[in-house]
Design a protein around this motif. Sequence first.
Motif, PDB file in Angstrom:
ATOM      1  N   ARG A   1      -5.825  -7.728  -1.879  1.00 40.61           N
ATOM      2  CA  ARG A   1      -6.314  -8.022  -0.534  1.00 40.61           C
ATOM      3  C   ARG A   1      -6.337  -6.767   0.334  1.00 40.61           C
ATOM      4  O   ARG A   1      -7.291  -6.527   1.068  1.00 40.61           O
ATOM      5  CB  ARG A   1      -5.442  -9.090   0.140  1.00 40.61           C
ATOM      6  N   ALA A   2      -5.277  -5.988   0.237  1.00 41.35           N
ATOM      7  CA  ALA A   2      -5.176  -4.784   1.063  1.00 41.35           C
ATOM      8  C   ALA A   2      -6.267  -3.777   0.718  1.00 41.35           C
ATOM      9  O   ALA A   2      -6.871  -3.173   1.609  1.00 41.35           O
ATOM     10  CB  ALA A   2      -3.800  -4.145   0.885  1.00 41.35           C
ATOM     11  N   LYS A   3      -6.537  -3.601  -0.573  1.00 42.10           N
ATOM     12  CA  LYS A   3      -7.583  -2.658  -0.983  1.00 42.10           C
ATOM     13  C   LYS A   3      -8.940  -3.079  -0.440  1.00 42.10           C
ATOM     14  O   LYS A   3      -9.706  -2.244   0.068  1.00 42.10           O
ATOM     15  CB  LYS A   3      -7.635  -2.565  -2.508  1.00 42.10           C
ATOM     16  N   SER A   4      -9.239  -4.360  -0.556  1.00 45.56           N
ATOM     17  CA  SER A   4     -10.523  -4.856  -0.058  1.00 45.56           C
ATOM     18  C   SER A   4     -10.648  -4.640   1.444  1.00 45.56           C
ATOM     19  O   SER A   4     -11.690  -4.208   1.952  1.00 45.56           O
ATOM     20  CB  SER A   4     -10.681  -6.343  -0.385  1.00 45.56           C
ATOM     21  N   LYS A   5      -9.564  -4.944   2.175  1.00 40.03           N
ATOM     22  CA  LYS A   5      -9.589  -4.761   3.621  1.00 40.03           C
ATOM     23  C   LYS A   5      -9.753  -3.292   4.000  1.00 40.03           C
ATOM     24  O   LYS A   5     -10.501  -2.953   4.917  1.00 40.03           O
ATOM     25  CB  LYS A   5      -8.299  -5.305   4.246  1.00 40.03           C
ATOM     26  N   LEU A   6      -9.037  -2.428   3.279  1.00 37.11           N
ATOM     27  CA  LEU A   6      -9.109  -1.003   3.604  1.00 37.11           C
ATOM     28  C   LEU A   6     -10.512  -0.451   3.401  1.00 37.11           C
ATOM     29  O   LEU A   6     -10.999   0.348   4.197  1.00 37.11           O
ATOM     30  CB  LEU A   6      -8.106  -0.215   2.748  1.00 37.11           C
ATOM     31  N   VAL A  43       0.844  -1.197   0.000  1.00 35.33           N
ATOM     32  CA  VAL A  43       0.000   0.000   0.000  1.00 35.33           C
ATOM     33  C   VAL A  43       0.882   1.251   0.000  1.00 35.33           C
ATOM     34  O   VAL A  43       0.632   2.209  -0.733  1.00 35.33           O
ATOM     35  CB  VAL A  43      -0.950   0.005   1.216  1.00 35.33           C
ATOM     36  N   SER A  44       1.924   1.247   0.813  1.00 35.56           N
ATOM     37  CA  SER A  44       2.827   2.397   0.887  1.00 35.56           C
ATOM     38  C   SER A  44       3.483   2.678  -0.459  1.00 35.56           C
ATOM     39  O   SER A  44       3.599   3.833  -0.879  1.00 35.56           O
ATOM     40  CB  SER A  44       3.904   2.151   1.948  1.00 35.56           C
ATOM     41  N   LEU A  45       3.907   1.620  -1.130  1.00 33.65           N
ATOM     42  CA  LEU A  45       4.636   1.806  -2.387  1.00 33.65           C
ATOM     43  C   LEU A  45       3.707   2.020  -3.577  1.00 33.65           C
ATOM     44  O   LEU A  45       3.911   2.940  -4.376  1.00 33.65           O
ATOM     45  CB  LEU A  45       5.549   0.607  -2.636  1.00 33.65           C
ATOM     46  N   CYS A  46       2.665   1.193  -3.707  1.00 32.04           N
ATOM     47  CA  CYS A  46       1.795   1.268  -4.882  1.00 32.04           C
ATOM     48  C   CYS A  46       0.791   2.413  -4.806  1.00 32.04           C
ATOM     49  O   CYS A  46       0.580   3.134  -5.785  1.00 32.04           O
ATOM     50  CB  CYS A  46       1.036  -0.049  -5.074  1.00 32.04           C
ATOM     51  N   ILE A  47       0.143   2.578  -3.657  1.00 32.19           N
ATOM     52  CA  ILE A  47      -0.921   3.564  -3.536  1.00 32.19           C
ATOM     53  C   ILE A  47      -0.382   4.920  -3.079  1.00 32.19           C
ATOM     54  O   ILE A  47      -0.636   5.946  -3.712  1.00 32.19           O
ATOM     55  CB  ILE A  47      -2.006   3.072  -2.562  1.00 32.19           C
ATOM     56  N   VAL A  48       0.364   4.933  -1.992  1.00 32.49           N
ATOM     57  CA  VAL A  48       0.862   6.200  -1.464  1.00 32.49           C
ATOM     58  C   VAL A  48       1.943   6.792  -2.373  1.00 32.49           C
ATOM     59  O   VAL A  48       1.900   7.956  -2.739  1.00 32.49           O
ATOM     60  CB  VAL A  48       1.418   6.006  -0.042  1.00 32.49           C
ATOM     61  N   GLN A  49       2.914   5.955  -2.747  1.00 30.17           N
ATOM     62  CA  GLN A  49       4.018   6.426  -3.560  1.00 30.17           C
ATOM     63  C   GLN A  49       3.699   6.413  -5.048  1.00 30.17           C
ATOM     64  O   GLN A  49       4.337   7.104  -5.826  1.00 30.17           O
ATOM     65  CB  GLN A  49       5.266   5.571  -3.279  1.00 30.17           C
ATOM     66  N   GLY A  50       2.692   5.630  -5.455  1.00 32.20           N
ATOM     67  CA  GLY A  50       2.301   5.576  -6.861  1.00 32.20           C
ATOM     68  C   GLY A  50       3.280   4.814  -7.737  1.00 32.20           C
ATOM     69  O   GLY A  50       3.383   5.080  -8.942  1.00 32.20           O
ATOM     70  N   MET A  51       3.983   3.857  -7.165  1.00 34.91           N
ATOM     71  CA  MET A  51       4.964   3.096  -7.931  1.00 34.91           C
ATOM     72  C   MET A  51       4.287   2.031  -8.781  1.00 34.91           C
ATOM     73  O   MET A  51       3.206   1.551  -8.460  1.00 34.91           O
ATOM     74  CB  MET A  51       5.968   2.429  -6.978  1.00 34.91           C
ATOM     75  N   GLN A  52       4.929   1.671  -9.884  1.00 35.57           N
ATOM     76  CA  GLN A  52       4.454   0.590 -10.733  1.00 35.57           C
ATOM     77  C   GLN A  52       4.622  -0.745 -10.017  1.00 35.57           C
ATOM     78  O   GLN A  52       5.468  -0.891  -9.132  1.00 35.57           O
ATOM     79  CB  GLN A  52       5.235   0.570 -12.055  1.00 35.57           C
ATOM     80  N   LEU A  53       3.818  -1.733 -10.430  1.00 35.96           N
ATOM     81  CA  LEU A  53       3.879  -3.044  -9.793  1.00 35.96           C
ATOM     82  C   LEU A  53       5.272  -3.657  -9.906  1.00 35.96           C
ATOM     83  O   LEU A  53       5.781  -4.241  -8.951  1.00 35.96           O
ATOM     84  CB  LEU A  53       2.841  -3.978 -10.428  1.00 35.96           C
TER      85      LEU A  53
END
Length: 204
Positions: free
Chosen positions: A181-186, A151-161
């Motif tokens: 999984r993280a998105k669903s939980k959030l 979440v920190s890298l992909c969503i917050v930082q906007g990094m590519q997979l």
Amino acid sequence: MTSSVLGEAEPEDWAEPEDWVLARSGDPAAFGVFFKAYRKRVLWQAMRSVDSFHDAEDIAALVFLETWRRRDSVRIVNGSIVPWLLVTTNNVARNFSRTRRRHRQAMESLPAPRHQDDFAPTVNDRLDGEPRRAAVRAAFARLSAKEQDVVSLCIVQGMQLADTAAALGVPVGTVKSRLSRAKSKLVDLTVDLVDSTSLAGGVQ
């Protein structure tokens, strides 16, 4: 005070990874420039795990101490040290929270002192009275360590997979599944926590 500290200008003369090579060699002045360049980014990341700016400052200090100590093994992804810093911040924040919990448990085992009014809850409510922000922080804390990192890298930082996978040392497919999984939980946790906040007056 918080906004002025977090809003401090970043040096314009920092270039990755060339300047990092100098900092990594043990040059104190270069590492000082590195600290100023990334302090705000690390502080914001730490604030996602704790509800006190002072705690976030303590975490940030530990992150840069760890960066200095492990500077020869820092992983650079696409010429940037940011992914390593964010993941290290998550790790330090988790250890920091565990230490706080142990201390709290130890204090709770002591004989109860004579009752005195505690103004801390009132102060905390005033400093962090926005329910949704508190709910998002609480939801993030309930994710697993691996989910927090993606979440920190992909969503917050906007990094590519692919870059996230390289930073974490795992396959791209693993990043995809953790992120899903993280998105669903959030989504579920945030909705539940906001609802409970509205009823109870705040996330504790």
